[in-house]
Design a protein around this motif. Sequence first.
Motif, PDB file in Angstrom:
ATOM      1  N   UNK A  24       2.780  17.476 -10.675  1.00 45.59           N
ATOM      2  CA  UNK A  24       1.366  17.218 -10.380  1.00 45.59           C
ATOM      3  C   UNK A  24       1.057  15.747 -10.639  1.00 45.59           C
ATOM      4  N   UNK A  25       0.121  15.198  -9.867  1.00 43.45           N
ATOM      5  CA  UNK A  25      -0.178  13.763  -9.978  1.00 43.45           C
ATOM      6  C   UNK A  25      -1.390  13.498 -10.869  1.00 43.45           C
ATOM      7  N   UNK A  26      -1.369  12.386 -11.576  1.00 45.24           N
ATOM      8  CA  UNK A  26      -2.554  11.980 -12.344  1.00 45.24           C
ATOM      9  C   UNK A  26      -3.577  11.335 -11.408  1.00 45.24           C
ATOM     10  N   UNK A  27      -4.786  11.115 -11.912  1.00 42.17           N
ATOM     11  CA  UNK A  27      -5.814  10.385 -11.169  1.00 42.17           C
ATOM     12  C   UNK A  27      -5.368   8.929 -11.027  1.00 42.17           C
ATOM     13  N   UNK A  28      -5.144   8.455  -9.801  1.00 40.76           N
ATOM     14  CA  UNK A  28      -4.657   7.072  -9.630  1.00 40.76           C
ATOM     15  C   UNK A  28      -5.591   6.049 -10.264  1.00 40.76           C
ATOM     16  N   UNK A  61       0.778  -1.227   0.000  1.00 40.98           N
ATOM     17  CA  UNK A  61       0.000   0.000   0.000  1.00 40.98           C
ATOM     18  C   UNK A  61       0.813   1.283   0.000  1.00 40.98           C
ATOM     19  N   UNK A  62       2.059   1.227   0.468  1.00 39.20           N
ATOM     20  CA  UNK A  62       2.886   2.449   0.421  1.00 39.20           C
ATOM     21  C   UNK A  62       3.004   2.990  -1.004  1.00 39.20           C
ATOM     22  N   UNK A  63       3.211   2.143  -1.998  1.00 34.16           N
ATOM     23  CA  UNK A  63       3.288   2.684  -3.370  1.00 34.16           C
ATOM     24  C   UNK A  63       1.985   3.311  -3.858  1.00 34.16           C
ATOM     25  N   UNK A  64       0.884   3.028  -3.182  1.00 37.86           N
ATOM     26  CA  UNK A  64      -0.372   3.691  -3.531  1.00 37.86           C
ATOM     27  C   UNK A  64      -0.572   4.945  -2.668  1.00 37.86           C
ATOM     28  N   UNK A 115       1.180 -14.866  -5.295  1.00 35.35           N
ATOM     29  CA  UNK A 115       0.830 -13.772  -6.207  1.00 35.35           C
ATOM     30  C   UNK A 115       1.789 -12.587  -6.094  1.00 35.35           C
ATOM     31  N   UNK A 116       2.533 -12.484  -4.991  1.00 34.66           N
ATOM     32  CA  UNK A 116       3.450 -11.356  -4.817  1.00 34.66           C
ATOM     33  C   UNK A 116       4.519 -11.318  -5.897  1.00 34.66           C
ATOM     34  N   UNK A 117       4.930 -12.495  -6.349  1.00 36.81           N
ATOM     35  CA  UNK A 117       5.958 -12.554  -7.393  1.00 36.81           C
ATOM     36  C   UNK A 117       5.486 -13.276  -8.647  1.00 36.81           C
ATOM     37  N   UNK A 118       4.337 -13.977  -8.543  1.00 34.03           N
ATOM     38  CA  UNK A 118       3.907 -14.815  -9.652  1.00 34.03           C
ATOM     39  C   UNK A 118       2.724 -14.289 -10.442  1.00 34.03           C
ATOM     40  N   UNK A 119       2.032 -13.269  -9.924  1.00 37.39           N
ATOM     41  CA  UNK A 119       0.872 -12.731 -10.632  1.00 37.39           C
ATOM     42  C   UNK A 119       1.142 -11.283 -11.019  1.00 37.39           C
ATOM     43  N   UNK A 120       0.380 -10.789 -11.973  1.00 34.86           N
ATOM     44  CA  UNK A 120       0.576  -9.402 -12.423  1.00 34.86           C
ATOM     45  C   UNK A 120       0.325  -8.423 -11.263  1.00 34.86           C
ATOM     46  N   UNK A 121      -0.705  -8.702 -10.476  1.00 32.64           N
ATOM     47  CA  UNK A 121      -1.025  -7.866  -9.316  1.00 32.64           C
ATOM     48  C   UNK A 121      -1.126  -8.778  -8.102  1.00 32.64           C
ATOM     49  N   UNK A 122      -0.505  -8.432  -6.999  1.00 33.66           N
ATOM     50  CA  UNK A 122      -0.549  -9.307  -5.828  1.00 33.66           C
ATOM     51  C   UNK A 122      -1.917  -9.243  -5.159  1.00 33.66           C
ATOM     52  N   UNK A 123      -2.236 -10.270  -4.364  1.00 34.70           N
ATOM     53  CA  UNK A 123      -3.494 -10.260  -3.611  1.00 34.70           C
ATOM     54  C   UNK A 123      -3.541  -9.065  -2.662  1.00 34.70           C
ATOM     55  N   UNK A 124      -2.387  -8.647  -2.162  1.00 36.92           N
ATOM     56  CA  UNK A 124      -2.361  -7.525  -1.212  1.00 36.92           C
ATOM     57  C   UNK A 124      -2.730  -6.221  -1.916  1.00 36.92           C
ATOM     58  N   UNK A 125      -2.102  -5.987  -3.067  1.00 39.46           N
ATOM     59  CA  UNK A 125      -2.435  -4.773  -3.808  1.00 39.46           C
ATOM     60  C   UNK A 125      -3.894  -4.798  -4.253  1.00 39.46           C
ATOM     61  N   UNK A 160       4.178   9.728  -1.923  1.00 40.88           N
ATOM     62  CA  UNK A 160       3.428  10.334  -0.819  1.00 40.88           C
ATOM     63  C   UNK A 160       3.997  11.717  -0.464  1.00 40.88           C
ATOM     64  N   UNK A 161       4.254  12.507  -1.500  1.00 42.37           N
ATOM     65  CA  UNK A 161       4.762  13.874  -1.322  1.00 42.37           C
ATOM     66  C   UNK A 161       3.702  14.861  -1.813  1.00 42.37           C
ATOM     67  N   UNK A 162       3.781  16.081  -1.332  1.00 49.83           N
ATOM     68  CA  UNK A 162       2.835  17.096  -1.817  1.00 49.83           C
ATOM     69  C   UNK A 162       3.304  17.624  -3.177  1.00 49.83           C
ATOM     70  N   UNK A 163       2.337  18.120  -3.954  1.00 46.47           N
ATOM     71  CA  UNK A 163       2.643  18.584  -5.305  1.00 46.47           C
ATOM     72  C   UNK A 163       3.424  19.904  -5.264  1.00 46.47           C
ATOM     73  N   UNK A 164       4.405  20.021  -6.142  1.00 49.36           N
ATOM     74  CA  UNK A 164       5.183  21.253  -6.282  1.00 49.36           C
ATOM     75  C   UNK A 164       5.876  21.186  -7.639  1.00 49.36           C
ATOM     76  N   UNK A 165       5.916  22.293  -8.337  1.00 48.55           N
ATOM     77  CA  UNK A 165       6.478  22.310  -9.691  1.00 48.55           C
ATOM     78  C   UNK A 165       7.866  21.669  -9.695  1.00 48.55           C
TER      79      UNK A 165
END
Lengths: 376, 376
Positions: free
Chosen positions: B307-311, A19-22, A269-279, B326-331
């Motif tokens: 600026x970030x796109x719509x996730x 979730x950090x990458x999201x 799924x963490x390494x074997x699927x396109x998207x992990x179950x966690x994501x 997880x940073x705030x937007x800035x040019x």
Amino acid sequence: MKIGVLGAGQLGRMLALAGYPLANRFTFLDTTGHPSAGIGNVMIDTDQRHLESFLANVDLVTYEFEHLPVPLVQAIEAERPVYPSSEAIRICQNRAEEKALFDRLAIPTPAYRLVDSAEGLEAAARELGTPVVAKSVTEGYDGKGQAVLRDPADAADAWRSINHPRLIVESFVDFVREVSIIAVRGREGDVAFYPMAENIHVDGILRYSLAPMPDLDEAVQQRADGYIRALLDELDYVGVLTLELFQCADGSLLANEMAPRVHNSGHWTMDGAVTSQFENHLRAIQGLPLGETRARAPTCMVNVIGREPDPAAVLAIANAHLHRYDKSERAGRKLAHINLVADSHAELLDKVRACAALVPDAPAPEFSFEGTSGES
Amino acid sequence: MKIGVLGAGQLGRMLALAGYPLANRFTFLDTTGHPSAGIGNVMIDTDQRHLESFLANVDLVTYEFEHLPVPLVQAIEAERPVYPSSEAIRICQNRAEEKALFDRLAIPTPAYRLVDSAEGLEAAARELGTPVVAKSVTEGYDGKGQAVLRDPADAADAWRSINHPRLIVESFVDFVREVSIIAVRGREGDVAFYPMAENIHVDGILRYSLAPMPDLDEAVQQRADGYIRALLDELDYVGVLTLELFQCADGSLLANEMAPRVHNSGHWTMDGAVTSQFENHLRAIQGLPLGETRARAPTCMVNVIGREPDPAAVLAIANAHLHRYDKSERAGRKLAHINLVADSHAELLDKVRACAALVPDAPAPEFSFEGTSGES
């Protein structure tokens, strides 16, 4: 998005890593006094005095553990969205409710009886025909709270050893293999299914999960998809759901149990699927589009229980991915898993054997398809 | 293993995300007062008063940022292992030292001169033939501290705008594309090379990295491998090293600059290679076996700047992997990147165009091989 997680073990840890990458932030509510997540903001709350502070820190709530007091989850639900809902927890933490749901949705299960006494247990064993397995209707997991009766006369001993006021008694199933299906349902009702995995348990604890299975008939995958979709839709479920099944020689499937969460049999799924179950769980509960669930390559998850292997030896295996939970060693404790990825199932089995030789107390990895799969 | 990281930005964050599964724990030392890692134990130390406490918390030290005071790194090196060494930092933070090293190892570079005055700059521009690019020998990155001279008469203005006592002046190169090679060297001297990436920069900031390149001659990859191996061995380097190069029409390569760390042009490896650059850096510095560096599929990294796109829109693209910081937007600020993975380069380019349409201010993704790659 600030996500609250009920429970703070390795499943919560892996949710956070996904979730950090999201740009999610995580607060864990631990009610055991022994959190192991090792990441995010962990609140220890053994007396329900920190619930308000937990809620103040989170936008929505999920859980990594379904053995939670339903009234607690309902109280949280009154304040924040909870995915999956408390209803899923209520059903999944009671084997009698779970079987009734399977029956209602025409999902086949092994024949079973519910009993409230040693005498009832003996009668059920006689009626179903031994061997049977008796399980407490609540609080059992990882093989705990269970006993096998080889003879109806074992009933008194089994009743005492399980020590629970209500048991479910099930016929033994003549199965080819244990399998699981994991699916994810979004907030809009969209559903995605992972390829089924073959699971090897020893003493009720998962040791290996392999997916995709090289000899799986597409019709069997579709049958499992249909069963889990019925459950997801009936519960208006949001997030990842796991259904463990027995596959019989004729391709039929009998539901064993379900878990309303990310599951050990989905770690591949963490390494074997396109998207992990966690994501995908996190995408679902946040109302984001679900990610692709297809396998990228044949993959096997090897569980590390009780004692850890030498990390250097494991990482010397090509395309081996080590996932340690940063916990101290203790008999029976899940400490890590290793995902092995290969270009073919033959190569995968070689890697699994090499890995099993490194993992302390790993049982022999004997899959149902070995010797019959040929090239794949 | 407790790992200390000098710097606490997105590179440190991604190192930590790769290191938790190896049971690593992370302490970041931030000397800027503006950490953004959002993970691990972050120590803010703008006055070097917390160094002892940092060292007490870590077994070994690495860094995500090479613009660090060399005496600070040397002081740390006296107390704990530091990988890569302070010598790598000393060279990489000075373009004159870096060029001298390239010259010494016979790694070709664009023609260059070092100048200490506006007059020297004018003379160098005349001698090399305009256009030339002038860069401060220290402190420049992401296109900062640079100026292009179209005419020797621009020297006075350029000298003032860069405002630095020493500049390096380089000939413009007639290149086909900008590329980079990333390699990792273990404690025992073992080396692994990633497939080279094509990089698209705008105003000195990386916008796209694509690997593997469908039209790359194997001999060019081997040439790059040879150059970076010479650097790794000369510096007795441990960890990930990045070398940015210009590829010319005849397949020759001219070294532009190097970075002694994980690098933006290697972010594609998180979803596109068997082992990510982050995990391999951590494996190297801990003395663990290096992981496989081969690409799993054609992959393109799209940077998100300012600026970030719509996730939700990004995640609706199949096999798109969003990595937010997880940073705030800035040019001009690096906020996230998106890794797109596809079965073919043609499909990949379609995805890159779809993604570029979602990312605010994304430039047109025009790769050198487009129109010539055909099926791949």
